[in-house]
Design a protein around this motif. Structure first.
Motif, PDB file in Angstrom:
ATOM      1  N   ASP A  60      -9.558 -11.894   7.770  1.00 30.46           N
ATOM      2  CA  ASP A  60     -10.097 -13.234   6.870  1.00 30.46           C
ATOM      3  C   ASP A  60     -11.625 -13.292   7.136  1.00 30.46           C
ATOM      4  OD1 ASP A  60      -7.551 -13.736   5.956  1.00 30.46           O
ATOM      5  OD2 ASP A  60      -7.142 -14.928   7.644  1.00 30.46           O
ATOM      6  N   GLU A  61     -11.967 -12.788   8.323  1.00 32.52           N
ATOM      7  CA  GLU A  61     -13.534 -13.241   8.534  1.00 32.52           C
ATOM      8  C   GLU A  61     -14.272 -11.963   7.700  1.00 32.52           C
ATOM      9  OE1 GLU A  61     -13.522 -12.693  12.654  1.00 32.52           O
ATOM     10  OE2 GLU A  61     -12.755 -14.507  13.271  1.00 32.52           O
ATOM     11  N   LYS A  62     -13.793 -10.679   7.511  1.00 33.68           N
ATOM     12  CA  LYS A  62     -14.267  -9.928   6.911  1.00 33.68           C
ATOM     13  C   LYS A  62     -14.654 -10.284   5.249  1.00 33.68           C
ATOM     14  CE  LYS A  62     -13.920  -4.633   6.277  1.00 33.68           C
ATOM     15  NZ  LYS A  62     -12.910  -3.696   6.606  1.00 33.68           N
ATOM     16  N   ARG A  63     -13.627 -11.004   4.663  1.00 35.74           N
ATOM     17  CA  ARG A  63     -13.547 -11.503   3.440  1.00 35.74           C
ATOM     18  C   ARG A  63     -14.377 -12.501   3.348  1.00 35.74           C
ATOM     19  NH1 ARG A  63     -11.796 -15.399   0.650  1.00 35.74           N
ATOM     20  NH2 ARG A  63     -10.596 -16.474   2.249  1.00 35.74           N
ATOM     21  N   GLU A  64     -14.594 -13.472   4.186  1.00 39.78           N
ATOM     22  CA  GLU A  64     -15.478 -14.680   4.249  1.00 39.78           C
ATOM     23  C   GLU A  64     -16.797 -14.029   4.316  1.00 39.78           C
ATOM     24  OE1 GLU A  64     -14.461 -16.890   7.535  1.00 39.78           O
ATOM     25  OE2 GLU A  64     -12.446 -17.758   6.444  1.00 39.78           O
ATOM     26  N   ARG A  65     -17.051 -12.948   4.906  1.00 40.05           N
ATOM     27  CA  ARG A  65     -18.545 -12.349   4.957  1.00 40.05           C
ATOM     28  C   ARG A  65     -18.915 -11.601   3.422  1.00 40.05           C
ATOM     29  NH1 ARG A  65     -17.012 -10.890  10.359  1.00 40.05           N
ATOM     30  NH2 ARG A  65     -16.393  -8.656   9.698  1.00 40.05           N
ATOM     31  N   GLY A  66     -18.089 -11.300   2.778  1.00 38.03           N
ATOM     32  CA  GLY A  66     -18.261 -10.692   1.591  1.00 38.03           C
ATOM     33  C   GLY A  66     -18.007  -9.215   1.572  1.00 38.03           C
ATOM     34  N   GLU A  67     -17.295  -8.626   2.654  1.00 41.23           N
ATOM     35  CA  GLU A  67     -17.260  -7.241   2.807  1.00 41.23           C
ATOM     36  C   GLU A  67     -15.818  -7.060   1.999  1.00 41.23           C
ATOM     37  OE1 GLU A  67     -16.963  -6.027   6.817  1.00 41.23           O
ATOM     38  OE2 GLU A  67     -18.302  -7.661   7.405  1.00 41.23           O
ATOM     39  N   GLU A  68     -16.112  -5.752   1.514  1.00 40.86           N
ATOM     40  CA  GLU A  68     -15.017  -5.119   0.741  1.00 40.86           C
ATOM     41  C   GLU A  68     -13.757  -4.735   1.359  1.00 40.86           C
ATOM     42  OE1 GLU A  68     -14.237  -1.569  -2.581  1.00 40.86           O
ATOM     43  OE2 GLU A  68     -16.277  -1.816  -1.602  1.00 40.86           O
ATOM     44  N   LEU A  69     -12.750  -5.402   0.915  1.00 41.07           N
ATOM     45  CA  LEU A  69     -11.287  -5.365   1.567  1.00 41.07           C
ATOM     46  C   LEU A  69     -10.634  -3.908   0.863  1.00 41.07           C
ATOM     47  CD1 LEU A  69     -10.052  -8.680   1.857  1.00 41.07           C
ATOM     48  CD2 LEU A  69     -11.201  -7.379   3.739  1.00 41.07           C
ATOM     49  N   GLY A  70     -10.085  -2.982   1.706  1.00 38.85           N
ATOM     50  CA  GLY A  70      -9.262  -2.041   1.600  1.00 38.85           C
ATOM     51  C   GLY A  70      -7.963  -2.332   0.588  1.00 38.85           C
ATOM     52  N   PRO A  71      -7.379  -1.561  -0.132  1.00 32.59           N
ATOM     53  CA  PRO A  71      -6.131  -1.815  -0.987  1.00 32.59           C
ATOM     54  C   PRO A  71      -4.917  -2.393  -0.304  1.00 32.59           C
ATOM     55  CG  PRO A  71      -6.239   0.507  -0.622  1.00 32.59           C
ATOM     56  CD  PRO A  71      -7.588  -0.075  -0.142  1.00 32.59           C
ATOM     57  N   LEU A  72      -4.913  -2.314   1.132  1.00 29.83           N
ATOM     58  CA  LEU A  72      -3.857  -3.097   1.853  1.00 29.83           C
ATOM     59  C   LEU A  72      -4.390  -3.983   2.885  1.00 29.83           C
ATOM     60  CD1 LEU A  72      -1.159  -0.015   2.147  1.00 29.83           C
ATOM     61  CD2 LEU A  72      -0.965  -2.102   0.728  1.00 29.83           C
ATOM     62  N   ALA A  73      -5.417  -4.318   2.828  1.00 29.86           N
ATOM     63  CA  ALA A  73      -6.148  -5.118   3.924  1.00 29.86           C
ATOM     64  C   ALA A  73      -5.466  -6.608   3.889  1.00 29.86           C
ATOM     65  CB  ALA A  73      -7.407  -5.654   3.430  1.00 29.86           C
ATOM     66  N   GLY A  74      -4.820  -6.899   5.308  1.00 31.61           N
ATOM     67  CA  GLY A  74      -4.102  -8.137   5.554  1.00 31.61           C
ATOM     68  C   GLY A  74      -2.599  -8.075   5.200  1.00 31.61           C
ATOM     69  N   VAL A  75      -2.213  -6.919   4.756  1.00 30.05           N
ATOM     70  CA  VAL A  75      -0.638  -6.806   4.360  1.00 30.05           C
ATOM     71  C   VAL A  75       0.088  -6.454   5.643  1.00 30.05           C
ATOM     72  CG1 VAL A  75       1.084  -5.532   3.154  1.00 30.05           C
ATOM     73  CG2 VAL A  75      -1.360  -6.099   2.141  1.00 30.05           C
ATOM     74  N   PRO A  76       1.286  -7.189   6.338  1.00 28.03           N
ATOM     75  CA  PRO A  76       1.920  -6.862   7.302  1.00 28.03           C
ATOM     76  C   PRO A  76       2.565  -5.537   7.338  1.00 28.03           C
ATOM     77  CG  PRO A  76       2.146  -9.134   6.597  1.00 28.03           C
ATOM     78  CD  PRO A  76       1.396  -8.328   5.463  1.00 28.03           C
ATOM     79  N   LEU A  77       2.950  -4.957   8.461  1.00 25.11           N
ATOM     80  CA  LEU A  77       3.787  -3.793   8.376  1.00 25.11           C
ATOM     81  C   LEU A  77       4.510  -3.529   9.816  1.00 25.11           C
ATOM     82  CD1 LEU A  77       2.467  -0.058   7.555  1.00 25.11           C
ATOM     83  CD2 LEU A  77       3.027  -0.767  10.104  1.00 25.11           C
ATOM     84  N   ALA A  78       5.490  -3.003   9.580  1.00 28.09           N
ATOM     85  CA  ALA A  78       6.591  -2.636  10.490  1.00 28.09           C
ATOM     86  C   ALA A  78       6.561  -1.353  11.053  1.00 28.09           C
ATOM     87  CB  ALA A  78       7.907  -3.076  10.398  1.00 28.09           C
ATOM     88  N   LEU A  79       6.131  -0.967  12.407  1.00 25.29           N
ATOM     89  CA  LEU A  79       5.774   0.446  12.766  1.00 25.29           C
ATOM     90  C   LEU A  79       7.039   1.052  13.584  1.00 25.29           C
ATOM     91  CD1 LEU A  79       3.849   2.747  12.975  1.00 25.29           C
ATOM     92  CD2 LEU A  79       2.756   1.575  15.075  1.00 25.29           C
ATOM     93  N   LYS A  80       7.411   2.227  13.104  1.00 29.21           N
ATOM     94  CA  LYS A  80       8.563   2.743  13.991  1.00 29.21           C
ATOM     95  C   LYS A  80       8.017   3.078  15.530  1.00 29.21           C
ATOM     96  CE  LYS A  80      11.963   6.469  13.827  1.00 29.21           C
ATOM     97  NZ  LYS A  80      12.464   7.630  12.791  1.00 29.21           N
ATOM     98  N   ASP A  81       8.893   2.521  16.283  1.00 26.75           N
ATOM     99  CA  ASP A  81       8.486   2.838  17.780  1.00 26.75           C
ATOM    100  C   ASP A  81       8.577   4.276  18.430  1.00 26.75           C
ATOM    101  OD1 ASP A  81       7.750   1.803  20.065  1.00 26.75           O
ATOM    102  OD2 ASP A  81       9.646   1.340  20.861  1.00 26.75           O
ATOM    103  N   ILE A  82       7.913   5.134  17.402  1.00 28.15           N
ATOM    104  CA  ILE A  82       7.938   6.444  17.845  1.00 28.15           C
ATOM    105  C   ILE A  82       6.446   7.017  17.846  1.00 28.15           C
ATOM    106  CG2 ILE A  82       8.094   7.639  15.593  1.00 28.15           C
ATOM    107  CD1 ILE A  82       9.778   9.730  16.849  1.00 28.15           C
ATOM    108  N   PHE A  83       5.569   5.803  17.420  1.00 26.07           N
ATOM    109  CA  PHE A  83       3.994   6.343  17.201  1.00 26.07           C
ATOM    110  C   PHE A  83       3.405   5.343  18.266  1.00 26.07           C
ATOM    111  CE2 PHE A  83       5.269   7.067  12.932  1.00 26.07           C
ATOM    112  CZ  PHE A  83       4.524   8.216  12.662  1.00 26.07           C
ATOM    113  N   THR A  84       2.566   6.172  19.131  1.00 23.35           N
ATOM    114  CA  THR A  84       1.884   5.122  20.347  1.00 23.35           C
ATOM    115  C   THR A  84       1.011   4.287  19.553  1.00 23.35           C
ATOM    116  OG1 THR A  84       0.278   6.991  20.128  1.00 23.35           O
ATOM    117  CG2 THR A  84       1.798   7.452  21.794  1.00 23.35           C
TER     118      THR A  84
END
Length: 497
Positions: A60-84
């Motif tokens: 949100d701070e990045k957007r407020e500064r006018g910086e470009e956001l990536g195609p999935l910026a801010g989207v929540p994700l569930a990560l399999k517990d096999i990645f450190t």
């Protein structure tokens, strides 16, 4: 909140980028959903509430500064517990790593953070990714949101269940013999096993190094493509990483048409062991492809009938080698360290306590297959079968652009039904294993509900190595055609939790 959590990842990212939603709002909605339903589902092993909200605020701070956001910026994700994950527990579903806090991020984790994806937490899984049901987790089984008394598939059942329960719009899984695709099929979600080496394995706890592959899980083909584009790419830290450009999977998903494509159907993937309703939905999918202008070609791949046998010699052999590092002397669970036991005894006691029955079964099987006098007869022979499978794929892809099959021979079975029958459990991955042995790209998408039990059926699409874009082109076309026929995404038919 109900409408917000049911948005696709692409829709969510667009609303965050435009300022219609904030990343914090989106993250809080999904954290509230997890708090509301996960006691029943058990999709998450660890929820990183503070870390997720901090990541969301940064977006949100990045957007407020006018910086470009990536195609999935801010989207929540569930990560399999096999990645450190630096500073966040990584257990691999095992007691032997209970409480372990990694000091570094896996390359995939790092890529997600750099893309401003919000990691909600770590998902439940079969211990060390060994299983087809997520019943082998040391922390209890995950329930299938379609029917909580049934398995969500495995080993990545937590990631698939989190999607189907609307706890996250995106997830990450790993696929050694079908552990992304099979849970996707059983939960009416989308799961992709990229080409072997297309997504870095650095920081992914190893099960079977020549087979393991991380990949995207989502509720739509386009969302999976957007996530695929984030996590794929060459990594110097992974010696098996493919140093080639990532195919345009997002463009292919947006195109979504099959006219003129040659689609192969393998005759060995039907018959005994295949549920009637699964085959009915598969045949309907093939007919739908034909209606859309694809040419259907029947193929014979006789070596595929030996794939399960070969896999269950190769994978346990590699797991027996990889799991030797868990000796209780450097990290993880330590039992018997009271001054009365030798180092060897401490290791033995810790492994006895820390490893579950399925891990022990596979370590013993693999150690035996690699032992002097048996190596050539078992492991060596299995590698020869692996070569035959790769050759059958090569011959097939001279005739067709992609191959389709059922993802799994049955729908989700009741929790505990196959607990005492490991062979029946292993056969759940009958259709998915060949692609792992050959290193090809493969995807599962929903193709309907089986009439016998009203549970989801998955359609598997397989493409040649580094032709991952074909998966998305075909998958998006089939997805759109089915949703037009049904009038909505299949997941909307799932019972409310």
């Amino acid at each position: 909140m109900a409408d917000l959590i049911k948005l696709t990842a692409a829709e969510t990212a667009a609303k965050i980028a435009s300022g219609e939603l904030t990343a914090v709002e989106v993250t809080e909605a999904h954290l509230a959903r997890i708090e509301s339903v996960d006691e029943k589902v058990n999709a998450f092993l660890h929820v990183d509430r503070e870390g997720a909200l901090a990541q969301a605020r940064a977006v949100d701070e990045k957007r407020e500064r006018g910086e470009e956001l990536g195609p999935l910026a801010g989207v929540p994700l569930a990560l399999k517990d096999i990645f450190t994950t630096e500073g966040v527990p990584t257990t691999v579903g095992s007691k032997i790593l209970e409480g372990w806090i990694p000091p570094y991020d896996a390359t995939l984790t790092k890529k997600l953070k750099e893309a401003d994806v919000v990691i909600l937490g770590k998902t439940n899984m079969d211990e060390f990714a060994m299983g087809s049901s997520t019943e082998n987790s040391a922390y209890g089984p995950t329930g299938n949101p379609w029917d909580l008394t049934r398995i969500p598939g495995g080993s990545g059942g937590g990631s698939a269940a989190a999607l189907a329960a609307y706890e996250a719009p995106l997830a990450i899984g790993t696929d050694t013999g079908g552990s992304i695709r099979q849970p996707a099929a059983m939960t009416a979600t989308v799961g992709v096993k990229p080409t072997y080496g297309a997504v870095s394995r650095y920081g992914m706890v190893a099960f079977s190094s020549s087979l393991d592959q991380g990949g995207p899980c989502a509720r739509t083909v386009l969302d999976a493509a957007l996530l695929h584009a984030v996590i794929a790419g060459h990594d110097e830290l992974d010696s098996t990483s493919v140093d080639q450009p990532v195919p345009d999977v997002v463009g292919a998903a947006r195109e979504g048409q099959v006219r003129g494509l040659r689609v192969g159907v393998v005759k060995e993937f039907r018959g005994e062991g295949f549920q009637d309703g699964v085959m009915q939905r598969f045949d309907e999918s093939v007919e739908l492809l034909r209606e859309q202008g694809a040419e259907i070609v029947e193929l014979s791949c006789p070596s595929f009938e030996k794939a399960v046998s070969a896999y269950y010699l190769i994978a346990p052999s590699e797991c027996s080698s990889n799991l030797a590092r868990f000796d209780a002397l450097r990290y993880g669970l330590r039992v018997g360290d009271d001054g009365t036991h030798s180092a060897e005894e401490v290791t033995a006691l810790s492994r006895e306590e820390g490893f579950g029955p399925e891990v022990k079964r596979r370590v013993m099987l693999g150690t035996y297959a690699l032992s002097s006098g048996y190596y050539d007869a078992y492991y060596g022979s299995a590698q020869k079968v692996r070569t035959l499978i790769a050759r059958d794929f090569e011959k097939s892809f001279e005739q067709v652009d992609v191959i389709v099959s059922p993802t799994a021979p049955t729908t989700a079975f009741p929790i505990g039904e196959r607990a005492d029958d490991p062979v029946a459990m292993y056969l759940s991955d009958l259709c998915t294993i060949p692609a792992n042995l050959a290193g090809n790209a493969a995807m599962s998408i929903p193709c309907g509900l089986a009439p016998e039990d009203g549970l989801p059926v998955g359609l598997q699409i397989v493409a040649p190595a580094m032709a991952d874009d074909r998966l998305y082109r075909v998958g998006a076309a089939v997805e759109a055609a089915f949703e037009a026929r049904w009038g909505h995404p299949l997941l909307e038919e799932a019972p409310s939790l």
